[in-house]
Design an enzyme around this catalytic site. Structure first.
Site, PDB file in Angstrom:
ATOM      1  N   THR A  22       9.552   6.664   4.582  1.00 44.56           N
ATOM      2  CA  THR A  22       8.816   6.371   3.359  1.00 44.56           C
ATOM      3  C   THR A  22       7.481   5.738   3.733  1.00 44.56           C
ATOM      4  OG1 THR A  22       8.992   5.574   1.074  1.00 44.56           O
ATOM      5  CG2 THR A  22       9.753   4.057   2.787  1.00 44.56           C
ATOM      6  N   CYS A  28       7.051  -3.098  -2.784  1.00 45.42           N
ATOM      7  CA  CYS A  28       8.303  -2.340  -2.855  1.00 45.42           C
ATOM      8  C   CYS A  28       9.115  -2.618  -1.585  1.00 45.42           C
ATOM      9  CB  CYS A  28       8.024  -0.844  -2.941  1.00 45.42           C
ATOM     10  SG  CYS A  28       7.029  -0.350  -4.364  1.00 45.42           S
ATOM     11  N   HIS A  45      13.528   3.656  -1.874  1.00 44.74           N
ATOM     12  CA  HIS A  45      12.230   2.967  -1.975  1.00 44.74           C
ATOM     13  C   HIS A  45      12.189   2.358  -3.385  1.00 44.74           C
ATOM     14  CE1 HIS A  45       7.562   3.299  -1.382  1.00 44.74           C
ATOM     15  NE2 HIS A  45       7.810   2.439  -2.349  1.00 44.74           N
TER      16      HIS A  45
END
Lengths: 160, 209
Positions: A22, A28, A45
Site C-alpha cells: 500500500t 491512515c 489500509h
C-alpha cells in the site's frame, strides 16, 4: 511474482511468492496479518478508528474495528488457521503540526490505538510496528519471507 | 461506480469549476505579483472522485510534493492544499531568499518562506470565495509538509471519510510562460457544506431540480 496493491479504505490478500503493498500511508494505518506456514498475508489500509457511530452500510476496510475481522475471515477462507496469524502495523503519522485541538488532527495516534485494540479482540499478537511521527510511509510485505519494507521520503528503507 | 459519485451534475460541476477559476485566478495574480513574473493558470478541473483517485491529480500517491495545508471551518468546510513540485518550491525559495542554499534540502527559513507564500495565496483564493458566496469561511493556521502526495492529501480525505465515500476535488494548476510549474491549488470541500455554496449562489442541488 506479482504485487497486489491495496488502496485507501481497501483490503486484500496475497500468497507467496507474491507481494502485497500500500502506498502513501499518512495518518491512515496499514494492518498486515501473516501466516508463516502457508505464507499468506492480508493487508488493510484503514482511515478511521471505528465504525461504531456509523448508521447504514459501511465499507469495512475503512475502519480499524471492522477491517480486522473481515480480513481474518478472508484469510480463513484461504485455509489460514487464525491462531497462527501474527500482525504488523505501520502508519498513523501526524502529517501536519497540531493546530487547535481538532480530533481530525490527532487521527493518526487514534487509528494506531484502534488497530491494537481490534487485534487484541481478534487474539492476534502484534509482532512489530512502525507508527507515529510526521512522515508518510509506503509499505510492502513479501509473502515469501514475511518481511515488511517501509519506505519514507528522506528516511530510506526500514524493515519490520 | 457508486451512485454518490454522480450526485452532482454538469451544472453543479460547472459552478465548482467557476469557484476554482475565481479563487485560483486571484491567487495566481497574487503569485504573479510576488514573483514579478506573468503566471497563467490552466482551466480548473472539478470532479467527484473516489478517495484513491485524488492523489493522481498531483502526479500519483508516491510523488513527493511540498504542500501548504489549512482547514476551513464555518459555513463552508473542507481542506485547502497548495502543492508544489520540489523543483518549483526550490525556485520560489531562491527567488525570495537568494542567499539560501538548497543543498541540504529545505532549511527552516525556506520552509517558513514557503509557508508564508502558501498562506498568502490560499488567503487570496478564500477571499475571492467569500466575496462570491458571502458565506462565513474561516481558515485555520496553515502548516507545511514535504512528503508523498498520498500521505499528505489523506489528511483532507480522512476528514471527508467520516461522512462520505467520495471527494469533490477542485484543482487548478498554473503555468509560468510555456512551462508548466507543477503547482496546484487543491480544494477538497466537505460534500455537505458545498450545498450551502450552491444555495447561496442559487444553484439547484441536483440536476433534477
Amino acid at each position: 511474482m506479482k504485487t497486489v496493491k491495496v488502496g485507501m479504505a481497501d483490503l486484500n490478500v496475497a500468497r507467496s511468492p507474491d507481494k502485497i503493498k500500500t502506498i502513501g500511508l499518512g495518518s491512515c494505518v496499514g494492518i498486515i496479518l501473516y501466516d508463516k506456514i502457508l505464507k499468506i498475508a492480508g493487508m488493510a489500509h484503514i482511515m478511521l478508528p471505528t465504525a461504531a457511530s456509523i448508521k447504514g452500510d459501511v465499507n469495512p476496510a475503512k475502519y480499524a474495528d471492522t477491517a480486522v475481522p473481515v480480513l481474518v475471515s478472508k484469510l480463513v477462507r484461504m485455509g489460514v488457521e487464525p491462531k497462527r496469524l501474527i500482525a504488523k502495523i505501520a502508519g498513523g503519522a501526524q502529517m501536519f503540526p497540531l493546530n487547535g485541538s481538532s480530533d481530525v488532527m490527532r487521527i493518526g495516534p487514534r487509528n494506531v490505538e484502534a488497530c491494537k485494540e481490534a487485534l487484541k479482540i481478534a487474539g492476534i499478537p502484534l509482532y512489530a510496528e512502525d507508527t507515529g511521527g510526521n512522515w508518510g510511509r509506503t509499505v510492502e510485505m513479501d509473502c515469501m519471507t514475511g518481511r515488511v519494507e517501509i519506505r519514507s521520503f528522506n528516511r530510506g528503507v526500514k524493515e519490520i | 461506480m457508486s451512485e454518490k459519485k454522480n450526485r452532482f451534475g454538469d451544472l453543479q460541476l460547472d459552478v465548482l469549476r467557476e469557484i476554482g477559476n475565481i479563487g485560483a485566478g486571484h491567487a495566481t495574480t497574487a503569485l504573479s505579483k510576488l514573483t514579478g513574473k506573468p503566471i497563467d493558470m490552466k482551466v480548473p478541473r472539478a470532479r467527484t472522485l473516489e478517495f484513491n483517485e485524488v492523489a493522481d491529480f498531483v502526479g500519483g500517491p508516491e510523488t513527493v510534493v511540498v504542500t501548504v495545508y489549512l482547514r476551513i471551518v464555518g459555513d463552508l468546510q473542507g481542506s485547502m492544499f497548495f502543492t508544489l513540485s520540489q523543483d518549483l518550491a526550490q525556485q520560489l525559495v531562491q527567488q525570495f531568499l537568494p542567499s539560501t542554499s538548497m543543498e541540504d534540502g529545505f532549511s527552516d527559513m525556506a520552509i517558513s518562506a514557503l509557508n508564508e507564500i502558501g498562506n498568502i495565496l490560499i488567503g487570496s483564493y478564500l477571499t475571492a470565495l467569500v466575496e462570491l458566496t458571502q458565506l462565513d469561511i474561516q481558515p485555520s493556521v496553515p502548516s507545511l509538509a514535504v512528503d508523498m502526495a498520498g500521505a499528505i492529501l489523506s489528511t483532507g480525505l480522512i476528514e471527508l471519510s467520516q461522512t462520505s465515500d467520495f471527494a469533490i476535488a477542485i484543482d487548478t494548476s498554473f503555468l509560468d510562460g510555456e512551462r508548466e510549474l507543477e503547482g496546484h491549488f487543491f480544494f477538497l470541500p466537505n460534500p455537505e457544506s458545498i450545498e450551502k455554496v450552491f444555495m447561496s449562489l442559487g444553484v439547484p442541488l441536483n440536476e433534477n431540480c
